[in-house]
Design a protein around this motif. Structure first.
Motif, PDB file in Angstrom:
ATOM      1  N   UNK A   1      92.994 -16.670  13.121  1.00 42.64           N
ATOM      2  CA  UNK A   1      93.846 -15.574  12.683  1.00 42.64           C
ATOM      3  C   UNK A   1      95.306 -15.994  12.504  1.00 42.64           C
ATOM      4  N   UNK A   2      95.967 -16.499  13.565  1.00 42.76           N
ATOM      5  CA  UNK A   2      97.363 -16.937  13.395  1.00 42.76           C
ATOM      6  C   UNK A   2      97.514 -18.055  12.376  1.00 42.76           C
ATOM      7  N   UNK A   3      96.591 -19.045  12.403  1.00 38.97           N
ATOM      8  CA  UNK A   3      96.682 -20.154  11.458  1.00 38.97           C
ATOM      9  C   UNK A   3      96.507 -19.674  10.022  1.00 38.97           C
ATOM     10  N   UNK A   4      95.612 -18.708   9.809  1.00 43.88           N
ATOM     11  CA  UNK A   4      95.387 -18.188   8.466  1.00 43.88           C
ATOM     12  C   UNK A   4      96.634 -17.471   7.943  1.00 43.88           C
ATOM     13  N   UNK A   5      97.299 -16.707   8.801  1.00 43.23           N
ATOM     14  CA  UNK A   5      98.516 -16.026   8.375  1.00 43.23           C
ATOM     15  C   UNK A   5      99.608 -17.027   8.005  1.00 43.23           C
TER      16      UNK A   5
ATOM     17  N   UNK B   1      92.785  -5.942   6.762  1.00 44.66           N
ATOM     18  CA  UNK B   1      91.514  -6.675   6.724  1.00 44.66           C
ATOM     19  C   UNK B   1      91.618  -8.012   7.452  1.00 44.66           C
ATOM     20  N   UNK B   2      92.816  -8.600   7.459  1.00 43.80           N
ATOM     21  CA  UNK B   2      92.980  -9.895   8.129  1.00 43.80           C
ATOM     22  C   UNK B   2      92.749  -9.807   9.633  1.00 43.80           C
ATOM     23  N   UNK B   3      92.791  -8.578  10.198  1.00 42.25           N
ATOM     24  CA  UNK B   3      92.532  -8.416  11.629  1.00 42.25           C
ATOM     25  C   UNK B   3      91.120  -8.859  11.992  1.00 42.25           C
ATOM     26  N   UNK B   4      90.205  -8.806  11.030  1.00 46.50           N
ATOM     27  CA  UNK B   4      88.822  -9.227  11.301  1.00 46.50           C
ATOM     28  C   UNK B   4      88.771 -10.682  11.735  1.00 46.50           C
ATOM     29  N   UNK B   5      89.693 -11.505  11.244  1.00 52.09           N
ATOM     30  CA  UNK B   5      89.637 -12.943  11.482  1.00 52.09           C
ATOM     31  C   UNK B   5      90.374 -13.353  12.753  1.00 52.09           C
TER      32      UNK B   5
END
Length: 292
Positions: free
Chosen positions: A59-63, A209-213
């Motif tokens: 999650x953090x890395x994707x953001x 939607x990014x919360x899913x990751x």
């Protein structure tokens, strides 16, 4: 030909701004490139051994990756806009050696300095239209910084709401209320409040939607692991004799069905029943569903 190259650069900037808008501000949050990046990182992380530790970073890395992608494409796009007109359409400060560098390098440098709002002034636009475009890039850079901060401040409250619901379900599982205990006014109020929290999480998955990751850590704070117990509580309410308990059970069951529909539509694509979708959600997060 110069204008064709500049239009290509402008198109790249517009694609990036569109993706940023759809990721952060569109009501349904259907980001394109950013969503592909997050999905790819999530699937890649799930292939590693000891994947819980790796998936926890997704999650953090994707953001960070998405924000870096936005910044890089904005800088590159504006550099392509400047490139065909470098150095003739620009002025250079006395003694500057910038004009001796390759035109593409100067263009990237100017774009980077402008988007960061540094304004060093050693290279300045000389033609009228460039004098308008350059400050516009600075505005986009400021908007990108603001949007990134806003994104972080929005996503973590959504994660908190999800984890609070998971911990509440874990506590209820430990208490293990019977059907008789649920079949009362207090039990109906309990189920109704759980339904409200499930609806909030459903909206969070729609708007963020990014919360899913983001991985939720321990099982007791993971909604993927605990959502199965919410289904068991809904069934106990539906089996009660009091109308208010049955109604609250129906509300919770409906909220869980709606949550499952969003999870399947946006992330899982199983086409199964709500129970199967929630089981797939638990499996995708490396969990087994909590049993009644």
């Amino acid at each position: 030909m110069k204008w064709v190259v500049s239009l290509v650069g402008a198109g790249l900037v517009m694609v990036t701004l569109r993706d940023l808008f759809h990721t952060l501000w569109h009501p349904t949050r259907h980001g394109g490139l950013s969503r592909l990046v997050m999905t790819a990182l999530w699937r890649l992380a799930r292939r590693f051994r000891g994947r819980r530790r790796v998936v926890g970073l997704v999650g953090p890395l994707a953001m960070v990756t998405v924000v870096g992608m936005w910044a890089a494409t904005v800088i590159l796009g504006w550099a392509i806009v400047y490139w065909p007109h470098m150095p003739g359409a620009f002025t250079f400060s006395p003694g500057s050696k910038a004009a001796q560098e390759p035109a593409l390098l100067d263009s990237v440098y100017l774009s980077l300095v402008t988007v960061a709002t540094l304004g060093l002034g050693d290279i300045a636009p000389g033609e009228g239209w460039l004098r308008l475009v350059s400050p516009l890039e600075a505005l986009v850079g400021f908007a990108l910084l603001t949007a990134t901060v806003s994104w972080v401040l929005e996503i973590y409250p959504a994660l908190t709401r999800r984890r609070v619901l998971a911990i509440r379900l874990a506590l209820l599982r430990d208490a293990d209320p019977s059907t008789e205990q649920i079949d009362c006014t207090a039990g109906a109020l309990l189920l109704d409040s759980l339904a409200t929290e499930v609806v909030r999480v459903r909206i969070d998955f729609t708007q963020y939607a990014e919360a899913y990751y983001f991985h939720d850590g321990e099982d007791h704070s993971s909604l993927a692991a605990m959502v199965g117990y919410a289904d068991a509580l809904a069934q106990r309410g539906q089996a009660g004799r009091r109308p208010e308990a049955r109604l609250a059970g129906d509300l919770l069951a409906g909220a869980l069905k709606d949550l499952a529909a969003i999870l399947d539509q946006r992330f899982l694509h199983t086409g199964g029943t709500p129970t199967e979708v929630l089981a797939a959600y638990a499996a995708d997060h490396g969990r087994s569903r909590a049993q009644p």
